[in-house]
Design a protein around this motif. Sequence first.
Motif, short mmCIF file in Angstrom:
data_model
loop_
_atom_site.label_atom_id
_atom_site.label_comp_id
_atom_site.label_asym_id
_atom_site.label_seq_id
_atom_site.Cartn_x
_atom_site.Cartn_y
_atom_site.Cartn_z
N ALA A 80 44.91 34.55 31.22
CA ALA A 80 45.96 34.97 32.15
C ALA A 80 45.57 36.26 32.85
CB ALA A 80 47.29 35.17 31.42
N GLY A 81 46.04 36.39 34.09
CA GLY A 81 45.84 37.62 34.84
C GLY A 81 46.80 37.67 36.01
N HIS A 82 47.20 38.87 36.39
CA HIS A 82 48.18 38.99 37.49
C HIS A 82 47.48 39.18 38.82
CE1 HIS A 82 47.87 43.46 37.70
NE2 HIS A 82 47.80 43.42 36.37
N LEU A 83 48.11 38.64 39.86
CA LEU A 83 47.56 38.68 41.22
C LEU A 83 47.94 39.94 41.98
CD1 LEU A 83 48.36 35.00 42.34
CD2 LEU A 83 46.16 35.90 41.55
N ASP A 84 48.97 40.63 41.56
CA ASP A 84 49.47 41.75 42.35
C ASP A 84 48.78 43.06 42.00
OD1 ASP A 84 50.84 41.69 39.83
OD2 ASP A 84 52.33 43.09 40.62
N THR A 85 48.91 44.01 42.92
CA THR A 85 48.42 45.37 42.70
C THR A 85 49.52 46.36 43.04
OG1 THR A 85 47.64 45.80 44.97
CG2 THR A 85 46.12 44.62 43.48
N VAL A 86 49.29 47.60 42.66
CA VAL A 86 50.16 48.67 43.13
C VAL A 86 49.86 48.90 44.62
CG1 VAL A 86 50.32 49.76 40.88
CG2 VAL A 86 48.49 50.43 42.43
N PRO A 87 50.69 49.67 45.33
CA PRO A 87 50.48 49.85 46.77
C PRO A 87 49.12 50.46 47.11
CG PRO A 87 52.71 50.47 46.18
CD PRO A 87 51.98 50.23 44.90
N LEU A 88 48.68 50.20 48.34
CA LEU A 88 47.44 50.77 48.84
C LEU A 88 47.63 52.26 49.13
CD1 LEU A 88 46.31 47.99 51.36
CD2 LEU A 88 46.02 48.08 48.88
N THR A 89 46.51 52.95 49.23
CA THR A 89 46.56 54.36 49.61
C THR A 89 46.73 54.49 51.12
OG1 THR A 89 44.15 54.38 49.78
CG2 THR A 89 45.10 55.02 47.67
N ASP A 90 46.87 55.71 51.58
CA ASP A 90 46.96 55.99 53.02
C ASP A 90 45.92 57.06 53.37
OD1 ASP A 90 47.69 56.18 55.64
OD2 ASP A 90 49.49 57.39 55.27
N PRO A 91 44.80 56.70 54.05
CA PRO A 91 44.50 55.37 54.60
C PRO A 91 44.18 54.37 53.48
CG PRO A 91 42.64 56.84 54.87
CD PRO A 91 43.76 57.69 54.38
N PRO A 92 44.28 53.06 53.78
CA PRO A 92 44.16 52.04 52.73
C PRO A 92 42.80 52.06 52.04
CG PRO A 92 45.08 51.12 54.75
CD PRO A 92 44.58 52.48 55.09
N ASN A 93 42.81 51.87 50.71
CA ASN A 93 41.55 51.76 49.97
C ASN A 93 41.10 50.30 49.89
OD1 ASN A 93 43.76 51.24 48.34
ND2 ASN A 93 42.99 52.36 46.57
N LEU A 94 41.20 49.62 51.00
CA LEU A 94 40.65 48.29 51.26
C LEU A 94 40.20 48.28 52.72
CD1 LEU A 94 43.13 45.75 49.57
CD2 LEU A 94 40.86 46.43 48.76
N PRO A 95 39.20 47.45 53.10
CA PRO A 95 38.48 46.52 52.24
C PRO A 95 37.58 47.25 51.24
CG PRO A 95 37.45 46.62 54.39
CD PRO A 95 38.72 47.42 54.49
N THR A 96 37.13 46.50 50.25
CA THR A 96 36.29 47.06 49.22
C THR A 96 34.94 47.51 49.80
OG1 THR A 96 35.55 44.81 48.73
CG2 THR A 96 37.27 45.72 47.32
N THR A 97 34.33 48.43 49.09
CA THR A 97 32.98 48.86 49.41
C THR A 97 32.18 48.93 48.11
OG1 THR A 97 33.59 51.21 49.20
CG2 THR A 97 33.71 50.22 51.40
N ARG A 98 30.87 48.96 48.27
CA ARG A 98 30.01 49.17 47.10
C ARG A 98 29.28 50.49 47.26
NH1 ARG A 98 27.14 43.54 45.07
NH2 ARG A 98 28.73 42.08 45.79
N ARG A 99 29.07 51.17 46.14
CA ARG A 99 28.27 52.38 46.18
C ARG A 99 27.38 52.44 44.94
NH1 ARG A 99 33.48 56.01 45.26
NH2 ARG A 99 33.39 56.32 43.00
#
Length: 370
Positions: A80-99
């Motif tokens: 089991a796993g949930h699909l939701d997240t807490v709210p995004l940041t401002d500015p949004p921390n999406l889309p994802t990036t790799r570092r």
Amino acid sequence: MPSPTAPSASSPPATLDLTADVVTLTAAVCDLASVSHEEGPLADAVEAALRPLTHLTVTRHGNTVVARTDLGRAERVLLAGHLDTVPLTDPPNLPTTRRGEGAHEVLVGRGSVDMKGGVAVQLRLAHDLVEPNRDVTYVLYEAEEVDGEFNGLAHLAADDPAVLAADFAVLLEPTDGAVEGGCKGTLRVDVEVPGVAAHSARPWNGDNAIHGAAAVLGRLVAYDARTVHVDGLDYHEALQAVGITGGIAGNVIPDRCTVTVNYRYAPDKSPEQAAAHVVEVFDGFAVTVRDNAPGARPGLDRPAAQAFVEALGVPVGPKEGWTDVARFSALDVPAVNFGPGDPNLAHTDDEHCPVHQYVDAEAALRRWLA
């Protein structure tokens, strides 16, 4: 306005490629933003990706998607796993990036820890394991990050508990790659300290309730919290003040003070036993229970759980907080937490996870199920 379970008519529905490697898939799942109550587009994409898989029976319950094998195996396990997240940041921390690179490469973005890596691992397994060695139920549910009344897992437990029937369950919450068994219960109470109001210039005419709270705080300071051994794991209990209120004006001796106390109790106690214990600790004061969520035994003495731990070969410890594994415990399904991501980074602005943890989690569960 479109319904929350349907994609917008103005844009094509998003798609997920379940043949992609787990890191790429995690990024794709993260990039489908799904703040609590806005999981519809991601649930649509998950359902659309799973429906064509003929070895699975797929059902939809609101924005919760359930897929299951029915091979007649001797055991059924549930992921089991949930699909939701807490709210995004401002500015949004999406889309994802790799570092970073190599062993130090991380995926950065909302959901990379809590808990879309776990969702991607489920989707990869659901796609690839046509004939797992145990029957598997995959539950990808909505609204975990908000009040329990909206929780998709809770709705299934109340409306159709047979869907959650299993010999063992794994909640793919972030555990930094370790197995965390069961969870502690959590109880919150208000301890009321009475007083007598008076003018602060003449305190002898009253009885200061805030000063009286020293007796409550003294009991907390002196409290000797237990360490409890349950099913092979040690749970550390805790009784802590988490709030204090009192007073109505800067020149009035307060006639009432409330100390809010949180009790984190081992899963050997029932909610009723936990409440009785706290009432005993604060004997002489009025105690009001505000909420009380039971813990969950890890069930590591059961064959299905023992096989899981043996197959994974990773560290095993107690879940010192509370998670949705308690909902499985209420259905007499032993459960553990296991998933990629450091829980200390969940919900942070710089949420990120080492990409090898997604790979390692998928490989570990394949060892168990394939």
